[in-house]
Design an enzyme around this catalytic site. Structure first.
Site, PDB file in Angstrom:
ATOM      1  N   LYS A 101       0.850  -1.121  -0.017  1.00 59.93           N
ATOM      2  CA  LYS A 101       0.086  -0.232  -0.054  1.00 59.93           C
ATOM      3  C   LYS A 101       0.986   1.287  -0.027  1.00 59.93           C
ATOM      4  CE  LYS A 101      -3.841   2.441   0.577  1.00 59.93           C
ATOM      5  NZ  LYS A 101      -3.546   3.786   1.103  1.00 59.93           N
ATOM      6  N   GLU A 130       0.769   6.686  -6.804  1.00 58.37           N
ATOM      7  CA  GLU A 130      -0.355   7.680  -6.870  1.00 58.37           C
ATOM      8  C   GLU A 130       0.276   9.257  -6.912  1.00 58.37           C
ATOM      9  OE1 GLU A 130      -2.934   8.878  -3.284  1.00 58.37           O
ATOM     10  OE2 GLU A 130      -3.684   6.881  -3.721  1.00 58.37           O
TER      11      GLU A 130
END
Length: 321
Positions: free
Chosen positions: A184, A191
């Site tokens: 993550k 991102e």
């Protein structure tokens, strides 16, 4: 067949969604939050909720998945800075954990911290999972992406919850303790870079002499193009619904991008695109950079997918909403 049970600690943007989605999927959900407002809100969904930790724990039954016994399952959805206190403090969850319990940290903790917590929990006979959770404010409706690390021998006990929370099969057991939060962390680093590239690209489009309708441009990008993505879809929402001129280009950061850059350096990996995007966020604290069109787009993208607060302009300068 008896419902499987779980207790959710922390009813913020993500925790409340997780509780409601599991409840809708037929699980027996108990919820806890320190402040009363989220408790009152989640009760509207017919979920038992309380601000009393002891009451929440006492309401959590064991899930029996085999003849060897059952496990109480606790999902912690709290800011990473307070997870240790909550898990090991005498007045919080840690004081009430028993051998055989399962704890899932679904927040954005640093993976090395998760490894340390797992080791401490193991000494108490508690099974600890780290779960990277992505989906933002759309997760309850569309499903979350879930990246899980922890003891594989207990994976079958929590997989039904992961499957229900996901959009179908976008969940995975990634490996031993820390693997979920590691995956993550890198996701969020990617991102950072993707959003910065999108913001810069639209800044070039906006600065062109063609007086482009950026909603129309985005509509073209959305289907059949190489850059089509959910982030591009969200840009369409920005150009059709947001007041870009009134938005400050100050971009907040929650830590995962910095962790990715530091880890990349530790591994000897070139992460210059992510590192540059992180530097842009740091520089956005300077008022002169808050006028940058690319920064405004990135800030609004964060609002679109995650419900993150943006900063808006007034006559005196820039201030948070």
């Amino acid at each position: 067949m008896k419902k499987q049970s779980i207790t959710i600690f922390g009813l913020g943007r993500m925790g409340g969604q997780i509780a409601r989605r599991l409840h809708k999927k037929g699980f027996d959900v108990t919820a806890w939050n320190r402040s009363p407002e989220p408790v009152a809100e989640i009760r509207k969904s017919k979920i038992f909720a309380t601000s009393d930790i002891v009451e929440a724990i006492q309401k959590t039954p064991q899930n029996f998945t085999n003849k060897k016994g059952g496990s109480r399952i606790f999902w912690v959805m709290l800011p990473h800075a307070i997870v240790d206190e909550f898990l090991f403090g005498k007045e919080h969850l840690g004081a009430h954990l028993k051998k055989g319990d399962i704890v899932i940290d679904g927040g954005n903790s640093f993976y090395k911290d998760s490894q340390k917590r797992a080791a401490r929990m193991k000494k108490k006979g508690v099974h600890y999972f780290d779960c990277g959770t992505s989906g933002g404010v759309w997760g309850e409706k569309n499903g979350f992406a879930l990246m899980v690390g922890g003891p594989y021998e207990k994976w079958s006990a929590i997989e039904p919850f992961m499957k229900a929370l996901s959009a179908g099969d976008n969940y995975a057991y990634c490996g031993t303790s820390g693997a979920g939060h590691f995956v993550k962390m890198v996701h969020n680093g990617i991102e950072y870079g993707m959003m910065e590239a999108i913001g810069e690209g639209y800044a070039v489009l906006e600065a062109s002499p063609f007086k482009l309708n950026l909603a129309d441009v985005t509509r073209v990008y959305q289907q059949g193009s190489v850059v089509r993505s959910w982030l591009i879809d969200l840009c369409r929402n920005i150009f059709e619904n947001e007041n870009i001129a009134a938005t400050s280009g100050k971009i907040d950061a929650t830590g995962e991008g910095e962790w990715t850059v530091k880890t990349g350096h530790e591994f000897g990996v070139d992460v210059r695109a992510i590192e540059d995007s992180l530097q842009v966020r740091r520089e956005s604290a300077d008022p002169k950079n808050q006028k940058k069109y690319s920064n405004k787009i990135v800030a609004l993208l964060r609002k679109q997918f995650g419900g993150h607060a943006i900063h808006s302009k007034d006559k005196k300068g820039h201030k948070p909403n």
